[in-house]
Design a protein around this motif. Structure first.
Motif, PDB file in Angstrom:
ATOM      1  N   ASN A   9     -65.508 -67.595-102.403  1.00 17.16           N
ATOM      2  CA  ASN A   9     -66.709 -67.161-101.414  1.00 17.16           C
ATOM      3  C   ASN A   9     -67.878 -67.975-101.353  1.00 17.16           C
ATOM      4  N   PHE A  10     -67.813 -68.896-102.349  1.00 18.11           N
ATOM      5  CA  PHE A  10     -68.921 -69.644-102.355  1.00 18.11           C
ATOM      6  C   PHE A  10     -68.671 -71.332-102.310  1.00 18.11           C
ATOM      7  N   LEU A  11     -67.726 -71.683-102.100  1.00 18.96           N
ATOM      8  CA  LEU A  11     -67.189 -72.919-101.913  1.00 18.96           C
ATOM      9  C   LEU A  11     -66.700 -72.900-100.379  1.00 18.96           C
ATOM     10  N   PRO A  12     -67.065 -74.055 -99.922  1.00 19.59           N
ATOM     11  CA  PRO A  12     -66.592 -74.406 -98.420  1.00 19.59           C
ATOM     12  C   PRO A  12     -65.111 -74.095 -98.362  1.00 19.59           C
ATOM     13  N   GLU A  13     -64.629 -73.596 -97.050  1.00 18.22           N
ATOM     14  CA  GLU A  13     -63.236 -73.045 -97.065  1.00 18.22           C
ATOM     15  C   GLU A  13     -62.234 -74.366 -97.358  1.00 18.22           C
ATOM     16  N   ASP A  14     -62.549 -75.416 -96.925  1.00 20.88           N
ATOM     17  CA  ASP A  14     -61.613 -76.526 -97.207  1.00 20.88           C
ATOM     18  C   ASP A  14     -61.578 -77.205 -98.527  1.00 20.88           C
ATOM     19  N   LYS A  15     -62.322 -76.347 -99.390  1.00 21.58           N
ATOM     20  CA  LYS A  15     -62.637 -76.936-100.814  1.00 21.58           C
ATOM     21  C   LYS A  15     -62.014 -75.994-102.009  1.00 21.58           C
ATOM     22  N   ARG A  16     -61.161 -74.894-101.425  1.00 20.27           N
ATOM     23  CA  ARG A  16     -60.900 -73.789-102.088  1.00 20.27           C
ATOM     24  C   ARG A  16     -59.538 -73.996-102.834  1.00 20.27           C
ATOM     25  N   PRO A  17     -59.551 -74.321-104.009  1.00 23.12           N
ATOM     26  CA  PRO A  17     -58.241 -74.623-104.514  1.00 23.12           C
ATOM     27  C   PRO A  17     -57.154 -73.287-104.796  1.00 23.12           C
ATOM     28  N   ALA A  18     -56.093 -73.538-103.809  1.00 21.07           N
ATOM     29  CA  ALA A  18     -55.522 -72.055-103.845  1.00 21.07           C
ATOM     30  C   ALA A  18     -54.658 -71.804-105.056  1.00 21.07           C
ATOM     31  N   ASP A  19     -54.125 -72.801-105.610  1.00 22.39           N
ATOM     32  CA  ASP A  19     -53.272 -72.723-107.042  1.00 22.39           C
ATOM     33  C   ASP A  19     -54.270 -72.200-108.085  1.00 22.39           C
ATOM     34  N   VAL A  20     -55.396 -72.663-108.142  1.00 21.65           N
ATOM     35  CA  VAL A  20     -56.127 -72.087-109.209  1.00 21.65           C
ATOM     36  C   VAL A  20     -56.510 -70.871-108.943  1.00 21.65           C
ATOM     37  N   ILE A  21     -56.855 -70.273-107.790  1.00 20.92           N
ATOM     38  CA  ILE A  21     -57.151 -69.139-107.424  1.00 20.92           C
ATOM     39  C   ILE A  21     -56.052 -68.185-107.658  1.00 20.92           C
ATOM     40  N   GLY A  22     -54.780 -68.613-107.272  1.00 16.56           N
ATOM     41  CA  GLY A  22     -53.724 -67.778-107.634  1.00 16.56           C
ATOM     42  C   GLY A  22     -53.475 -67.604-109.070  1.00 16.56           C
ATOM     43  N   PHE A  23     -53.468 -68.652-109.627  1.00 10.18           N
ATOM     44  CA  PHE A  23     -53.296 -68.421-111.347  1.00 10.18           C
ATOM     45  C   PHE A  23     -54.418 -67.588-111.803  1.00 10.18           C
ATOM     46  N   MET A  24     -55.672 -67.756-111.397  1.00 11.91           N
ATOM     47  CA  MET A  24     -56.690 -66.725-112.253  1.00 11.91           C
ATOM     48  C   MET A  24     -56.408 -65.153-111.673  1.00 11.91           C
ATOM     49  N   GLN A  25     -55.994 -64.941-110.682  1.00 11.71           N
ATOM     50  CA  GLN A  25     -55.733 -63.673-110.077  1.00 11.71           C
ATOM     51  C   GLN A  25     -54.911 -63.174-110.754  1.00 11.71           C
ATOM     52  N   GLY A  26     -53.599 -63.620-111.331  1.00 14.87           N
ATOM     53  CA  GLY A  26     -52.587 -63.273-112.047  1.00 14.87           C
ATOM     54  C   GLY A  26     -53.213 -62.850-113.510  1.00 14.87           C
ATOM     55  N   ARG A  27     -54.046 -63.786-114.035  1.00 16.62           N
ATOM     56  CA  ARG A  27     -54.613 -63.457-115.234  1.00 16.62           C
ATOM     57  C   ARG A  27     -55.742 -62.136-114.963  1.00 16.62           C
ATOM     58  N   LEU A  28     -56.215 -62.037-114.060  1.00 19.76           N
ATOM     59  CA  LEU A  28     -57.235 -60.831-113.910  1.00 19.76           C
ATOM     60  C   LEU A  28     -56.202 -59.592-113.707  1.00 19.76           C
ATOM     61  N   GLN A  29     -55.064 -59.664-113.124  1.00 20.51           N
ATOM     62  CA  GLN A  29     -54.477 -58.336-113.099  1.00 20.51           C
ATOM     63  C   GLN A  29     -54.242 -57.850-114.659  1.00 20.51           C
ATOM     64  N   THR A  30     -53.769 -58.966-115.181  1.00 20.11           N
ATOM     65  CA  THR A  30     -53.776 -58.379-116.906  1.00 20.11           C
ATOM     66  C   THR A  30     -54.866 -57.846-117.523  1.00 20.11           C
ATOM     67  N   ALA A  31     -56.003 -58.446-117.226  1.00 24.63           N
ATOM     68  CA  ALA A  31     -57.202 -57.805-117.678  1.00 24.63           C
ATOM     69  C   ALA A  31     -57.641 -56.451-117.061  1.00 24.63           C
ATOM     70  N   TRP A  32     -57.380 -56.282-115.759  1.00 18.31           N
ATOM     71  CA  TRP A  32     -57.706 -54.937-115.262  1.00 18.31           C
ATOM     72  C   TRP A  32     -56.891 -53.864-115.675  1.00 18.31           C
ATOM     73  N   SER A  33     -55.920 -54.484-116.058  1.00 14.43           N
ATOM     74  CA  SER A  33     -54.641 -53.532-116.738  1.00 14.43           C
ATOM     75  C   SER A  33     -55.180 -52.868-118.011  1.00 14.43           C
ATOM     76  N   THR A  34     -55.412 -53.699-118.660  1.00 17.19           N
ATOM     77  CA  THR A  34     -56.028 -53.648-120.137  1.00 17.19           C
ATOM     78  C   THR A  34     -57.226 -52.567-120.001  1.00 17.19           C
ATOM     79  N   LEU A  35     -58.008 -52.981-119.113  1.00 13.80           N
ATOM     80  CA  LEU A  35     -59.264 -52.052-118.972  1.00 13.80           C
ATOM     81  C   LEU A  35     -59.026 -50.606-118.578  1.00 13.80           C
ATOM     82  N   ASN A  36     -58.051 -50.450-117.505  1.00 11.20           N
ATOM     83  CA  ASN A  36     -57.843 -49.272-116.830  1.00 11.20           C
ATOM     84  C   ASN A  36     -56.912 -48.434-117.899  1.00 11.20           C
ATOM     85  N   THR A  37     -56.264 -49.270-118.830  1.00  9.37           N
ATOM     86  CA  THR A  37     -55.247 -48.354-119.948  1.00  9.37           C
ATOM     87  C   THR A  37     -56.316 -47.636-120.843  1.00  9.37           C
TER      88      THR A  37
END
Lengths: 210, 210
Positions: free
Chosen positions: B114-142
């Motif tokens: 959201n806060f980086l210019p669109e052409d500087k957003r690293p898609a691989d890093v974002i995808g990786f982080m989002q995968g990790r976050l699914q695990t975190a939200w699953s822990t919290l929800n459980t």
């Protein structure tokens, strides 16, 4: 009663608790957690710790997880490593910084670079993390300039937390030669009587899996 | 004396401290930190906080940083939000988990998306982080299944820490509809008397910069 710490050699987070236990003089023993075969993600383990992580401390009917919590428990039991008076906030400050900006990234980067098969290592993620880590090590090195310990005049949980991953031999972008104040501080910690390397203090290491 | 919290609207880490201050009843005021123009990385700011981060609390001659430290200080001053008896370890456990496995990744992912210019957003890093976050939200929800609060019978610093980023409108891969127990808990917190949204509680928000 002997405290039981669920841990494994490769875990820098477990080492933060194991080192505090070892140097506190409390009676403790390690219980091997088979992380690399999925034990921390198993249903049985999640009953002990919904967060699915090591370390875990069992003291009779008390079960605690998160290395910083186990460190606080050791401090409450022994009076050691928590900082004097208002220094307790400074100790917690560095434990939190380590969790948020340092160990979280080091642990991940080291895992991706060493414990994943070579063809599955995401170069973009590793590069990004290593950039973030340079900032973290710069912060740590600056703070340690002119100081023997992160907080106050003796070793505390802040030191145990921030140092832990930095003793591992696997590559993750850290070179002691780049950071003279970190380097001297790591020697100061490893010179403490009773200090042990993570692979000597906890069961399991990469050579067991080769 | 009025406590001063150095903060800015977009900072989920600052919100953890601001929300605890606001609901504690202590007399406090926000001091705007111009993060997006580099203030936290400036030499002057690093003299206040070598870690180069918000939030920062000033109470007379006491200066504290790290949201979890400021929360502990509020608890020590007011007796609120720290958990009863041994629950203090459970509160710290979730504050540390949030710092290590949740906010660290959410804050980064939201920034990159959201806060980086669109052409500087690293898609691989974002995808990786989002995968990790699914695990975190699953822990919290459980953990929240069958519970009103993360620890014990009332709101604590654990809730303030883990909820903070989840009220922001910017996209980072979190959808309340996916996590019913998190969803209900976020409503429970925002229904507390005196609760305010981060953009109402702290100065600065993305529309100021457009």
């Amino acid at each position: 009663m002997t405290l039981k710490l669920y841990c494994f050699g490769e875990s820098g987070n477990a080492y933060k608790a194991a080192l505090a236990l070892e140097l506190s003089g409390l009676d403790w023993e390690p219980v091997f957690v088979d992380f690399f075969n999925g034990e921390t993600r198993s249903e049985d383990y999640r009953k002990l710790n919904v967060q699915g992580e090591a370390p875990l401390l069992i003291d009779g009917d008390v079960t605690l997880s998160q290395s910083g919590v186990i460190q606080q428990y050791i401090t409450d039991k022994t009076g050691k490593f928590g900082g004097e008076g208002a220094d307790k906030y400074e100790v917690l400050r560095w434990v939190l910084w380590d969790n948020h900006k340092h160990s979280s990234q080091v642990g991940m980067t080291r895992f991706l670079m060493n414990f994943l098969p070579e063809d599955k290592r995401p170069a973009d993620v590793i590069g990004f993390m290593q950039g973030r880590l340079q900032t973290a090590w710069s912060t740590l090195n600056t703070h340690l300039e002119g100081r023997d310990w992160l907080v106050g005049d003796s070793v505390t949980n802040a030191d145990f937390s921030c140092c832990s991953y930095l003793y591992y031999p696997e590559s993750f972008g850290f070179d002691r030669a780049d950071w003279p104040h970190i380097d001297a501080w790591l020697s100061r910690i490893s010179d403490l009587p009773g200090w042990k390397h993570p692979y000597d203090l906890m069961p399991g290491n990469p050579s067991d899996r080769n």
